[in-house]
Design a protein around this motif. Sequence first.
Motif, PDB file in Angstrom:
ATOM      1  N   ALA A 160       3.175  17.034 -14.588  1.00  0.00           N
ATOM      2  CA  ALA A 160       3.059  16.084 -13.481  1.00  0.00           C
ATOM      3  C   ALA A 160       3.718  16.615 -12.222  1.00  0.00           C
ATOM      4  O   ALA A 160       4.799  17.206 -12.281  1.00  0.00           O
ATOM      5  CB  ALA A 160       3.682  14.744 -13.874  1.00  0.00           C
ATOM      6  N   LEU A 161       3.065  16.386 -11.095  1.00  0.00           N
ATOM      7  CA  LEU A 161       3.616  16.688  -9.786  1.00  0.00           C
ATOM      8  C   LEU A 161       3.826  15.379  -9.047  1.00  0.00           C
ATOM      9  O   LEU A 161       2.939  14.512  -9.038  1.00  0.00           O
ATOM     10  CB  LEU A 161       2.662  17.572  -8.978  1.00  0.00           C
ATOM     11  CG  LEU A 161       2.289  18.938  -9.559  1.00  0.00           C
ATOM     12  CD1 LEU A 161       1.326  19.645  -8.618  1.00  0.00           C
ATOM     13  CD2 LEU A 161       3.527  19.789  -9.795  1.00  0.00           C
ATOM     14  N   ARG A 162       4.990  15.227  -8.428  1.00  0.00           N
ATOM     15  CA  ARG A 162       5.293  14.053  -7.606  1.00  0.00           C
ATOM     16  C   ARG A 162       5.498  14.526  -6.175  1.00  0.00           C
ATOM     17  O   ARG A 162       6.495  15.181  -5.869  1.00  0.00           O
ATOM     18  CB  ARG A 162       6.534  13.342  -8.146  1.00  0.00           C
ATOM     19  CG  ARG A 162       6.336  12.829  -9.571  1.00  0.00           C
ATOM     20  CD  ARG A 162       7.602  12.233 -10.160  1.00  0.00           C
ATOM     21  NE  ARG A 162       7.365  11.743 -11.514  1.00  0.00           N
ATOM     22  CZ  ARG A 162       8.293  11.210 -12.301  1.00  0.00           C
ATOM     23  NH1 ARG A 162       9.546  11.123 -11.847  1.00  0.00           N
ATOM     24  NH2 ARG A 162       7.991  10.781 -13.512  1.00  0.00           N
ATOM     25  N   LEU A 163       4.539  14.196  -5.315  1.00  0.00           N
ATOM     26  CA  LEU A 163       4.468  14.806  -3.991  1.00  0.00           C
ATOM     27  C   LEU A 163       4.783  13.803  -2.887  1.00  0.00           C
ATOM     28  O   LEU A 163       4.087  12.790  -2.736  1.00  0.00           O
ATOM     29  CB  LEU A 163       3.076  15.404  -3.773  1.00  0.00           C
ATOM     30  CG  LEU A 163       2.611  16.413  -4.840  1.00  0.00           C
ATOM     31  CD1 LEU A 163       1.212  16.904  -4.517  1.00  0.00           C
ATOM     32  CD2 LEU A 163       3.587  17.580  -4.956  1.00  0.00           C
ATOM     33  N   LYS A 164       5.814  14.096  -2.120  1.00  0.00           N
ATOM     34  CA  LYS A 164       6.202  13.236  -0.999  1.00  0.00           C
ATOM     35  C   LYS A 164       5.074  13.101   0.012  1.00  0.00           C
ATOM     36  O   LYS A 164       4.910  12.054   0.649  1.00  0.00           O
ATOM     37  CB  LYS A 164       7.454  13.804  -0.321  1.00  0.00           C
ATOM     38  CG  LYS A 164       8.007  12.937   0.788  1.00  0.00           C
ATOM     39  CD  LYS A 164       9.294  13.536   1.352  1.00  0.00           C
ATOM     40  CE  LYS A 164       9.855  12.667   2.474  1.00  0.00           C
ATOM     41  NZ  LYS A 164      11.120  13.231   3.007  1.00  0.00           N
ATOM     42  N   GLY A 165       4.275  14.159   0.171  1.00  0.00           N
ATOM     43  CA  GLY A 165       3.186  14.136   1.138  1.00  0.00           C
ATOM     44  C   GLY A 165       2.083  13.159   0.815  1.00  0.00           C
ATOM     45  O   GLY A 165       1.212  12.902   1.656  1.00  0.00           O
ATOM     46  N   LEU A 166       2.094  12.590  -0.396  1.00  0.00           N
ATOM     47  CA  LEU A 166       1.091  11.599  -0.784  1.00  0.00           C
ATOM     48  C   LEU A 166       1.615  10.172  -0.710  1.00  0.00           C
ATOM     49  O   LEU A 166       0.973   9.246  -1.215  1.00  0.00           O
ATOM     50  CB  LEU A 166       0.578  11.895  -2.200  1.00  0.00           C
ATOM     51  CG  LEU A 166      -0.253  13.175  -2.337  1.00  0.00           C
ATOM     52  CD1 LEU A 166      -0.657  13.392  -3.786  1.00  0.00           C
ATOM     53  CD2 LEU A 166      -1.495  13.126  -1.446  1.00  0.00           C
ATOM     54  N   ARG A 167       2.759   9.998  -0.054  1.00  0.00           N
ATOM     55  CA  ARG A 167       3.247   8.623   0.161  1.00  0.00           C
ATOM     56  C   ARG A 167       2.250   7.829   1.005  1.00  0.00           C
ATOM     57  O   ARG A 167       1.426   8.382   1.720  1.00  0.00           O
ATOM     58  CB  ARG A 167       4.585   8.642   0.895  1.00  0.00           C
ATOM     59  CG  ARG A 167       5.754   9.055   0.051  1.00  0.00           C
ATOM     60  CD  ARG A 167       7.051   8.916   0.824  1.00  0.00           C
ATOM     61  NE  ARG A 167       8.203   9.242   0.012  1.00  0.00           N
ATOM     62  CZ  ARG A 167       9.459   9.057   0.400  1.00  0.00           C
ATOM     63  NH1 ARG A 167       9.700   8.570   1.609  1.00  0.00           N
ATOM     64  NH2 ARG A 167      10.450   9.377  -0.392  1.00  0.00           N
ATOM     65  N   GLU A 168       2.394   6.508   0.931  1.00  0.00           N
ATOM     66  CA  GLU A 168       1.594   5.626   1.773  1.00  0.00           C
ATOM     67  C   GLU A 168       1.832   5.935   3.250  1.00  0.00           C
ATOM     68  O   GLU A 168       2.856   6.534   3.615  1.00  0.00           O
ATOM     69  CB  GLU A 168       1.972   4.166   1.468  1.00  0.00           C
ATOM     70  CG  GLU A 168       1.235   3.106   2.277  1.00  0.00           C
ATOM     71  CD  GLU A 168      -0.267   3.126   2.064  1.00  0.00           C
ATOM     72  OE1 GLU A 168      -0.898   4.109   2.506  1.00  0.00           O
ATOM     73  OE2 GLU A 168      -0.797   2.156   1.487  1.00  0.00           O
ATOM     74  N   GLN A 169       0.887   5.555   4.084  1.00  0.00           N
ATOM     75  CA  GLN A 169       1.090   5.665   5.533  1.00  0.00           C
ATOM     76  C   GLN A 169       2.413   4.997   5.903  1.00  0.00           C
ATOM     77  O   GLN A 169       2.743   3.924   5.399  1.00  0.00           O
ATOM     78  CB  GLN A 169      -0.061   4.996   6.275  1.00  0.00           C
ATOM     79  CG  GLN A 169       0.060   5.061   7.797  1.00  0.00           C
ATOM     80  CD  GLN A 169      -1.099   4.367   8.506  1.00  0.00           C
ATOM     81  OE1 GLN A 169      -2.001   3.831   7.859  1.00  0.00           O
ATOM     82  NE2 GLN A 169      -1.078   4.358   9.814  1.00  0.00           N
ATOM     83  N   ASP A 170       3.166   5.626   6.772  1.00  0.00           N
ATOM     84  CA  ASP A 170       4.453   5.085   7.208  1.00  0.00           C
ATOM     85  C   ASP A 170       4.212   3.954   8.203  1.00  0.00           C
ATOM     86  O   ASP A 170       3.665   4.172   9.285  1.00  0.00           O
ATOM     87  CB  ASP A 170       5.283   6.195   7.848  1.00  0.00           C
ATOM     88  CG  ASP A 170       6.676   5.737   8.244  1.00  0.00           C
ATOM     89  OD1 ASP A 170       7.014   4.554   7.989  1.00  0.00           O
ATOM     90  OD2 ASP A 170       7.429   6.550   8.805  1.00  0.00           O
ATOM     91  N   TRP A 171       4.643   2.746   7.828  1.00  0.00           N
ATOM     92  CA  TRP A 171       4.464   1.575   8.692  1.00  0.00           C
ATOM     93  C   TRP A 171       5.684   1.301   9.566  1.00  0.00           C
ATOM     94  O   TRP A 171       5.805   0.244  10.164  1.00  0.00           O
ATOM     95  CB  TRP A 171       4.111   0.360   7.837  1.00  0.00           C
ATOM     96  CG  TRP A 171       2.668   0.343   7.434  1.00  0.00           C
ATOM     97  CD1 TRP A 171       2.030   1.251   6.638  1.00  0.00           C
ATOM     98  CD2 TRP A 171       1.679  -0.604   7.819  1.00  0.00           C
ATOM     99  NE1 TRP A 171       0.710   0.923   6.512  1.00  0.00           N
ATOM    100  CE2 TRP A 171       0.464  -0.215   7.211  1.00  0.00           C
ATOM    101  CE3 TRP A 171       1.704  -1.758   8.605  1.00  0.00           C
ATOM    102  CZ2 TRP A 171      -0.720  -0.928   7.376  1.00  0.00           C
ATOM    103  CZ3 TRP A 171       0.527  -2.470   8.766  1.00  0.00           C
ATOM    104  CH2 TRP A 171      -0.672  -2.058   8.164  1.00  0.00           C
ATOM    105  N   GLY A 172       6.605   2.239   9.630  1.00  0.00           N
ATOM    106  CA  GLY A 172       7.712   2.147  10.568  1.00  0.00           C
ATOM    107  C   GLY A 172       8.477   0.844  10.480  1.00  0.00           C
ATOM    108  O   GLY A 172       8.836   0.375   9.390  1.00  0.00           O
ATOM    109  N   SER A 173       8.720   0.230  11.642  1.00  0.00           N
ATOM    110  CA  SER A 173       9.520  -0.997  11.704  1.00  0.00           C
ATOM    111  C   SER A 173       8.786  -2.212  11.155  1.00  0.00           C
ATOM    112  O   SER A 173       9.380  -3.282  11.004  1.00  0.00           O
ATOM    113  CB  SER A 173       9.973  -1.266  13.139  1.00  0.00           C
ATOM    114  OG  SER A 173       8.861  -1.424  13.996  1.00  0.00           O
ATOM    115  N   TRP A 174       7.504  -2.063  10.856  1.00  0.00           N
ATOM    116  CA  TRP A 174       6.763  -3.167  10.240  1.00  0.00           C
ATOM    117  C   TRP A 174       6.962  -3.204   8.722  1.00  0.00           C
ATOM    118  O   TRP A 174       6.623  -4.194   8.074  1.00  0.00           O
ATOM    119  CB  TRP A 174       5.275  -3.039  10.540  1.00  0.00           C
ATOM    120  CG  TRP A 174       4.924  -3.201  11.996  1.00  0.00           C
ATOM    121  CD1 TRP A 174       5.793  -3.475  13.023  1.00  0.00           C
ATOM    122  CD2 TRP A 174       3.626  -3.084  12.587  1.00  0.00           C
ATOM    123  NE1 TRP A 174       5.118  -3.537  14.209  1.00  0.00           N
ATOM    124  CE2 TRP A 174       3.785  -3.297  13.984  1.00  0.00           C
ATOM    125  CE3 TRP A 174       2.364  -2.809  12.096  1.00  0.00           C
ATOM    126  CZ2 TRP A 174       2.711  -3.254  14.874  1.00  0.00           C
ATOM    127  CZ3 TRP A 174       1.287  -2.771  12.965  1.00  0.00           C
ATOM    128  CH2 TRP A 174       1.463  -3.000  14.339  1.00  0.00           C
TER     129      TRP A 174
END
Length: 205
Positions: free
Chosen positions: A76-90
Amino acid sequence: MKTVSLAIIRHSVTEWNEQNRIQGHMDSPLTAYGRELAAGWRQTIDPSSFDAVITSDLGRAIETADIITEGLKLPALRLKGLREQDWGSWSGLTTDELHARFPGRLDAEIAKGWKFRPDEGESRMEASSRGISSLQEGAVEIARMVDKKEPRVLVVVHEGIMKTIIYKLANHDFKADKPKLIKRRRLHWLKWDGTLSIDRLNETL
């Protein structure tokens, strides 16, 4: 060169999903229903047919993959680059709270299509770029790790990043007058053979 088949799905239902709360790079665990749903996907996905797993590094994606592949010892690979879109302060707000605090802002951003960007977050275009790069890097690593000509990989990510990856590969827009390419709770097949491309979309889970 090897061809890597990538079966990509969204993680199962989380506590924040049920509250209509924005997760982005934040996280919440699967609900009991979410865990039951993910367990049911074992019947249609057939996890034993896969050679490896790729997920984002967020708990909800990892938990979903772990339930689906329970009892299997897949690399298994766990990749930070596949996180959800960053919604910032929302991030962390419910959609009702977002509309109350910033009237009209969400609708205005949605109308921008690929340029949609939450306050202090990233645009869909930026999310797509790092998502595609990360998935390609993951495919290269799996091709190196797995001693098969055509490895099959289960990929568990997030709805937003999944859409930006697939829409970019399809040269599709997010504007309201464009049809939606992705149906809810479906399995989508991509392939990597030096470049990433769409194989087929919207298989029933």
